[in-house]
Design an enzyme around this catalytic site. Structure first.
Site, PDB file in Angstrom:
ATOM      1  N   ARG A 188       0.819  -1.211   0.000  1.00 34.81           N
ATOM      2  CA  ARG A 188       0.000   0.000   0.000  1.00 34.81           C
ATOM      3  C   ARG A 188       0.853   1.261   0.000  1.00 34.81           C
ATOM      4  NH1 ARG A 188      -5.165   0.006   2.644  1.00 34.81           N
ATOM      5  NH2 ARG A 188      -4.574   1.817   3.873  1.00 34.81           N
ATOM      6  N   ARG A 192       9.195   6.270  -3.829  1.00 30.74           N
ATOM      7  CA  ARG A 192       9.434   7.209  -4.941  1.00 30.74           C
ATOM      8  C   ARG A 192      10.877   7.673  -4.948  1.00 30.74           C
ATOM      9  NH1 ARG A 192       5.055  10.456  -2.696  1.00 30.74           N
ATOM     10  NH2 ARG A 192       3.105   9.545  -3.437  1.00 30.74           N
ATOM     11  N   ARG A 265      -7.567  -6.488  14.318  1.00 31.43           N
ATOM     12  CA  ARG A 265      -6.766  -5.692  15.231  1.00 31.43           C
ATOM     13  C   ARG A 265      -7.666  -4.586  15.749  1.00 31.43           C
ATOM     14  NH1 ARG A 265      -2.772  -7.326  17.788  1.00 31.43           N
ATOM     15  NH2 ARG A 265      -1.641  -5.341  17.823  1.00 31.43           N
ATOM     16  N   ARG A 296       1.208   5.845  16.647  1.00 33.49           N
ATOM     17  CA  ARG A 296       1.335   7.206  16.110  1.00 33.49           C
ATOM     18  C   ARG A 296       0.601   8.208  16.994  1.00 33.49           C
ATOM     19  NH1 ARG A 296      -2.156   6.066  10.528  1.00 33.49           N
ATOM     20  NH2 ARG A 296      -4.025   5.358  11.570  1.00 33.49           N
ATOM     21  N   GLU A 322      -2.351   6.519  19.441  1.00 35.63           N
ATOM     22  CA  GLU A 322      -3.010   5.273  19.012  1.00 35.63           C
ATOM     23  C   GLU A 322      -2.215   4.069  19.481  1.00 35.63           C
ATOM     24  OE1 GLU A 322      -3.947   5.015  14.846  1.00 35.63           O
ATOM     25  OE2 GLU A 322      -4.884   6.989  14.845  1.00 35.63           O
ATOM     26  N   TYR A 381      -9.989  -4.978   3.994  1.00 32.19           N
ATOM     27  CA  TYR A 381      -9.232  -3.787   4.366  1.00 32.19           C
ATOM     28  C   TYR A 381      -9.574  -2.680   3.363  1.00 32.19           C
ATOM     29  CZ  TYR A 381      -4.761  -1.750   6.086  1.00 32.19           C
ATOM     30  OH  TYR A 381      -3.781  -0.979   6.658  1.00 32.19           O
ATOM     31  N   ASP A 383     -10.434   1.100   2.006  1.00 35.80           N
ATOM     32  CA  ASP A 383     -10.358   2.535   2.253  1.00 35.80           C
ATOM     33  C   ASP A 383     -11.749   3.127   2.030  1.00 35.80           C
ATOM     34  OD1 ASP A 383      -7.755   3.040   3.050  1.00 35.80           O
ATOM     35  OD2 ASP A 383      -6.993   3.016   0.988  1.00 35.80           O
TER      36      ASP A 383
END
Ligand code: FAD
Ligand code: UDP
Length: 398
Positions: A188, A192, A265, A296, A322, A381, A383
């Site tokens: 995911r 670059r 999870r 995070r 989190e 999963y 989005d």
């Protein structure tokens, strides 16, 4: 009798309800929580839209979905550019020339690629030759196919980045060693060789001005919604109310976990209001070492550039740490664990879902069919944009 009973007022349920309503159908939405919007729920606290179930950044390449959501909200031009904090060292994400410069001091794509190639080659040869082979040791890595997340990550960005930015974060997030996780999870993330900190490869990106809850409220305008209602506690009664049930809760809970629970999870949030204007100067900072217990810290005001709806700066700030947890029946499920074992169990639940529709159609007093949709109903999963696309497809193909 309603045409549709929709279980769950998250994005899947809200989009399906919106389509049905617009199509002249009668709809009842029931929701277990005391609010709409599911996991994209935002709550305005002291002028800051708090993402109560974790940071949500809308991003998509799907023009139809983008045009659809823009009917219900105006989006700001927020671009997600998280920072990774590894024991006090800061790195840009996703992995790009800024990260490679910070990690190795390299300045050009060529230098970065050479650095990755050299270290990755050694590590991949290690994977290939670990168990030995009758033909002797190989020095050819061209046919190497990563078998798990650890191998995938190392063959993509080499061991330095894996050790500092991936291993600790991923093992905290998923509660399993990287060598036991499927490779696709890491695919995911973009890699670059340009100086570009945009986390997503998406044509459209942003945050709905005024928060996600307001956007979902608009989708549900004119739709009857009952909050604080657990469908599974009164299933028979609710099934009698509609022709079709659209169920967006966990598929295993629908069947009372009779084949055993699917694994998820869960996430615990510790949220604090602080009397300071700026805590970390960025919406998202990932803690990628394994010792820090949280994954995070989100500082919610930066999703809207630190300003309230009137465009004024806000003197306080709100942060959420989190913590990723193992899930037990009764906890909030967040991330489906899409490994092989759970995928097979999910397929068995799908078969039950097929039979359920046959059984239901024979019972005239009950609803005729059940559609399982969304992140929990399809154990995927997803989005946000994918869930919206799936709901639109699902409505218009039914
Ligand atoms: P949900 O939002 O979970 O809605 C299902 C609803 O059904 C819930 O409100 C639940 O209470 C209700 N329900 C369940 N059982 C019952 C019952 N028995 N009776 C009545 N109601 C019931 N996506 C992005 O695109 N960008 C992001 O940045 C992003 N960040 C994320 C961060 C986190 C921490 C998580 C967990 C997910 C993130 N996502 C993100 C994914 C996004 O949250 C989902 O794609 C989307 O919210 C799924 O919508 P849904 O309607 O399928 O599920
Ligand atoms: N990841 C990582 N380090 C980071 C951020 C992400 O190793 O700093 C890995 C981790 O395995 C995570 C995956 O990349 O599960 C996908 O990250 P993403 O941010 O897309 O996760 P989300 O929380 O949105 O599901």
């Amino acid at each position: 009798m309603y045409d549709y009973l929709i279980v769950g007022a998250g994005l899947f349920g809200a989009v399906f309800a919106q389509c049905a309503k617009e199509d002249g159908k009668s709809v009842l939405v029931i929701e277990k929580r005391n609010h709409i919007a599911g996991n994209v729920y935002t709550e305005n606290v002291n002028g800051i839209n708090v993402h109560k179930y974790g940071a949500h950044i809308f991003h998509t390449n799907d023009k139809e979905v983008w045009e659809y959501v823009n009917r219900f909200a105006e989006f700001n031009d927020y671009i997600n550019s998280p920072i990774a904090n590894y024991k006090g060292e800061l790195y840009n994400l996703p992995f790009n020339m800024n990260t490679f410069h910070q990690m190795w001091g390299v300045n050009t794509a060529e230098e970065a690629q050479a650095k990755i190639e050299q270290s990755r080659r050694e590590a991949v040869l290690g994977f290939i030759n670990r168990n030995g082979s009758a033909a002797g040791l190989s020095d050819d890595i061209s046919d190497f196919v990563p078998q798990n997340l650890e191998q995938q990550a190392i063959s993509l960005v080499g061991p330095d980045i894996y050790e500092k930015l991936i291993k600790g974060y991923t093992e905290k997030q998923w509660g399993r060693p990287c060598s036991e996780l499927p490779a696709f999870i890491i695919k995911r993330l973009p890699v670059r060789f340009t100086y570009d900190n945009n986390y997503f490869n998406a044509v459209y990106q942003g945050i709905p001005i005024g928060g996600y809850t307001r956007m979902v409220e608009k989708m549900l305008e004119g739709v009857e919604v009952r909050l604080g209602v657990d469908y599974l506690a009164e299933k028979d009664m609710y099934d009698r109310l509609a022709d079709t049930v659209v169920y967006t809760g966990p598929i295993d809970a629908y069947f009372d976990y009779k084949l055993g629970p699917l694994e998820y999870r869960s996430v615990r949030f510790e949220t604090e209001i602080l009397d300071t204007e700026d805590y970390q100067g960025n919406a998202v900072i990932n803690y990628t070492d394994s010792e820090t217990p949280w994954t995070r810290i989100i500082e919610h005001k930066w999703f809207e550039f630190g300003k309230n709806e009137n465009g004024n700066p806000i003197s306080q700030t709100i942060i959420s740490k989190e913590f990723s947890n193992e899930w037990n029946v009764g906890d909030e499920p967040y991330y489906p664990v899409n490994d092989d074992k759970n995928h097979k169990l999910y397929q068995r639940y799908r078969e039950l879902a097929g039979n359920e529709n046959k059984e239901l159609s024979e019972l005239a007093v009950k609803c005729r069919r059940v559609i399982f949709g969304g992140r929990l109903g399809e154990y995927k999963y997803y989005d946000m944009d994918q869930v919206i696309a799936a709901a639109l497809r699902c409505y218009y193909s039914n």
